[in-house]
Design an enzyme around this catalytic site. Sequence first.
Site, PDB file in Angstrom:
ATOM      1  N   CYS A  48       0.820  -1.225   0.000  1.00  0.00           N
ATOM      2  CA  CYS A  48       0.000   0.000   0.000  1.00  0.00           C
ATOM      3  C   CYS A  48       0.848   1.268   0.000  1.00  0.00           C
ATOM      4  O   CYS A  48       0.362   2.341  -0.337  1.00  0.00           O
ATOM      5  CB  CYS A  48      -0.936   0.012   1.200  1.00  0.00           C
ATOM      6  N   HIS A  66      -3.787   7.098   3.293  1.00  0.00           N
ATOM      7  CA  HIS A  66      -4.142   5.805   2.702  1.00  0.00           C
ATOM      8  C   HIS A  66      -5.555   5.430   3.149  1.00  0.00           C
ATOM      9  O   HIS A  66      -5.916   5.595   4.318  1.00  0.00           O
ATOM     10  CB  HIS A  66      -3.136   4.749   3.173  1.00  0.00           C
ATOM     11  N   ASN A  76     -10.258  -0.497   0.162  1.00  0.00           N
ATOM     12  CA  ASN A  76      -8.801  -0.321   0.191  1.00  0.00           C
ATOM     13  C   ASN A  76      -8.233  -0.805  -1.151  1.00  0.00           C
ATOM     14  O   ASN A  76      -8.218  -2.002  -1.420  1.00  0.00           O
ATOM     15  CB  ASN A  76      -8.236  -1.127   1.362  1.00  0.00           C
TER      16      ASN A  76
HETATM   17  O1  UT7 Z   1      -3.574  -1.457   3.683  1.00  0.00           O
HETATM   18  C1  UT7 Z   1      -3.353  -2.197   4.827  1.00  0.00           C
HETATM   19  C2  UT7 Z   1      -4.423  -3.220   4.876  1.00  0.00           C
HETATM   20  N1  UT7 Z   1      -4.939  -3.650   6.119  1.00  0.00           N
HETATM   21  C3  UT7 Z   1      -5.551  -2.885   7.039  1.00  0.00           C
HETATM   22  O2  UT7 Z   1      -5.558  -1.683   6.998  1.00  0.00           O
HETATM   23  C4  UT7 Z   1      -6.249  -3.610   8.114  1.00  0.00           C
HETATM   24  C5  UT7 Z   1      -6.235  -2.902   9.447  1.00  0.00           C
HETATM   25  N2  UT7 Z   1      -7.206  -3.545  10.340  1.00  0.00           N
HETATM   26  C6  UT7 Z   1      -8.509  -3.237  10.291  1.00  0.00           C
HETATM   27  O3  UT7 Z   1      -8.929  -2.401   9.508  1.00  0.00           O
HETATM   28  C7  UT7 Z   1      -9.415  -3.914  11.279  1.00  0.00           C
HETATM   29  O4  UT7 Z   1      -8.645  -4.667  12.182  1.00  0.00           O
HETATM   30  C8  UT7 Z   1     -10.483  -4.830  10.606  1.00  0.00           C
HETATM   31  C9  UT7 Z   1     -11.499  -3.994   9.847  1.00  0.00           C
HETATM   32  C10 UT7 Z   1      -9.806  -5.796   9.648  1.00  0.00           C
HETATM   33  C11 UT7 Z   1     -11.227  -5.630  11.646  1.00  0.00           C
HETATM   34  O5  UT7 Z   1     -11.834  -4.744  12.582  1.00  0.00           O
HETATM   35  P1  UT7 Z   1     -11.701  -4.977  14.157  1.00  0.00           P
HETATM   36  O6  UT7 Z   1     -12.494  -3.942  14.812  1.00  0.00           O
HETATM   37  O7  UT7 Z   1     -10.219  -5.061  14.450  1.00  0.00           O
HETATM   38  O8  UT7 Z   1     -12.417  -6.362  14.318  1.00  0.00           O
HETATM   39  P2  UT7 Z   1     -11.818  -7.740  14.903  1.00  0.00           P
HETATM   40  O9  UT7 Z   1     -10.836  -8.325  13.911  1.00  0.00           O
HETATM   41  O10 UT7 Z   1     -11.369  -7.523  16.302  1.00  0.00           O
HETATM   42  O11 UT7 Z   1     -13.104  -8.635  14.898  1.00  0.00           O
HETATM   43  C12 UT7 Z   1     -14.216  -8.349  15.744  1.00  0.00           C
HETATM   44  C13 UT7 Z   1     -15.277  -9.384  15.490  1.00  0.00           C
HETATM   45  C14 UT7 Z   1     -14.740 -10.819  15.496  1.00  0.00           C
HETATM   46  O12 UT7 Z   1     -15.742 -11.649  16.041  1.00  0.00           O
HETATM   47  P3  UT7 Z   1     -15.604 -12.126  17.571  1.00  0.00           P
HETATM   48  O13 UT7 Z   1     -14.323 -12.890  17.654  1.00  0.00           O
HETATM   49  O14 UT7 Z   1     -15.597 -10.868  18.393  1.00  0.00           O
HETATM   50  O15 UT7 Z   1     -16.833 -12.960  17.750  1.00  0.00           O
HETATM   51  C15 UT7 Z   1     -14.600 -11.144  14.035  1.00  0.00           C
HETATM   52  O16 UT7 Z   1     -14.707 -12.512  13.771  1.00  0.00           O
HETATM   53  O17 UT7 Z   1     -15.821  -9.174  14.169  1.00  0.00           O
HETATM   54  C16 UT7 Z   1     -15.766 -10.391  13.451  1.00  0.00           C
HETATM   55  N3  UT7 Z   1     -15.629 -10.069  12.041  1.00  0.00           N
HETATM   56  C17 UT7 Z   1     -16.663  -9.817  11.235  1.00  0.00           C
HETATM   57  N4  UT7 Z   1     -17.992  -9.790  11.468  1.00  0.00           N
HETATM   58  C18 UT7 Z   1     -18.785  -9.468  10.440  1.00  0.00           C
HETATM   59  C19 UT7 Z   1     -14.475  -9.959  11.336  1.00  0.00           C
HETATM   60  N5  UT7 Z   1     -14.768  -9.629  10.058  1.00  0.00           N
HETATM   61  C20 UT7 Z   1     -16.128  -9.543   9.987  1.00  0.00           C
HETATM   62  C21 UT7 Z   1     -17.020  -9.224   8.942  1.00  0.00           C
HETATM   63  N6  UT7 Z   1     -18.335  -9.199   9.215  1.00  0.00           N
HETATM   64  N7  UT7 Z   1     -16.595  -8.926   7.691  1.00  0.00           N
END
Ligand code: UT7
Length: 348
Positions: A113, A253, A283
Amino acid sequence: MSGYSAITGWGMSVPEKILTNADLERMVETSDEWITSRTGIKERHVAGPGESASTLSIAAARQALARAGIEGKDLGLIIVATVCADYPFPSTGNLVQHALGAQCPAFDMQAACSGFLYGLSTAHQFLANGSMKHILVIGVEVLSRVIDYTDRTTCVLFGDGAGAVVLSASDEPGGVLGFTMGSDGARPDLLWIPIGGSAEPVTEEGLRAHRQYVQMQGGEVFKFATRIMGTAMEEALDHAGMTAADMDLFIPHQANLRIIESASKRLNLPPEKVFVNIEKYGNTSAAAIPIALCEAIEQGRVYPGAHIGMVAFGAGLTWAAAVVKWTAPLRTREKVRDALPATAAIGS
Ligand code: UT7
């Protein structure tokens, strides 16, 4: 000799096909509410058959050349920042060079990125030291080809597109005033495609485990991003002898609205100085900043004399930031339409 560089041309291209949050609700266990509140994304563009990093790049590049008022043969170098090259080799840069009728070196730059800003800073060196006149820098990704559409933790985030700029040598103080780049390769597994490279070739077992697709530890990347965005931007501003308050427009970004808000808060920037279009594209990795720059110009948010701060982070881990003072006279949309081939629509 140490001169200046100016962005004299710009262009973008995204696939026609749109994948909405509602579409994703039918594909994986997710919801529009979750995606919107956690990321800010509503829809993203995804490539159809026949589209690739080179086709999107060429469309964006043709607009950038037309706006700069130059032709492919006037280019001294082409840099294509991408992790989604058409082929492992030759480079997408080679394909773009041929299509544009350019007679110059071309290469791909891989910094995920952060790639576009790595490319912009590299291009600036050749212009500032007087060895070249015009360089085409493209950020392009077709991540839909390497996304696992059964993995809800990644498939909702990414989209496809390309953005291009022509960076030209200039005597006028401006252009790239300061930049920074960084790399920390201690944890490649935080965001990667594990197989298909020389470390681990593709095997049937690997394919069954979906290791040919993007895998990410989102929480870890999120923590890194919120820390590095502000720090990197401040470092580039410092190199330019500026502070965050001197920025007229901040183009971060576009990975997650919460990361953008956190960086803007750290830099003490009001929302009107922060450019956001993540809701439409998701993204798009290396393409996110040049696409955002094109839209900011179209919306009249970039003007001669404006100081624009840009910052990115990504797989690697990598990060980069640049401060650009806008010096190019803004050609009108109509003039550019006249200059473009009839088949090349603006912004598509
Ligand atoms: O260019 C660089 C690319 N990468 C990034 O910029 C990624 C940076 N990270 C992020 O943007 C965030 O960490 C995410 C958007 C990927 C995830 O958000 P989060 O607030 O960190 O969520 P989490 O990973 O802590 O997940 C929270 C919950 C989990 O369920 P449990 O374990 O609490 O029951 C996940 O399984 O949300 C669940 N979850 C979803 N639920 C519905 C994860 N993805 C999804 C989804 N829909 N798409």
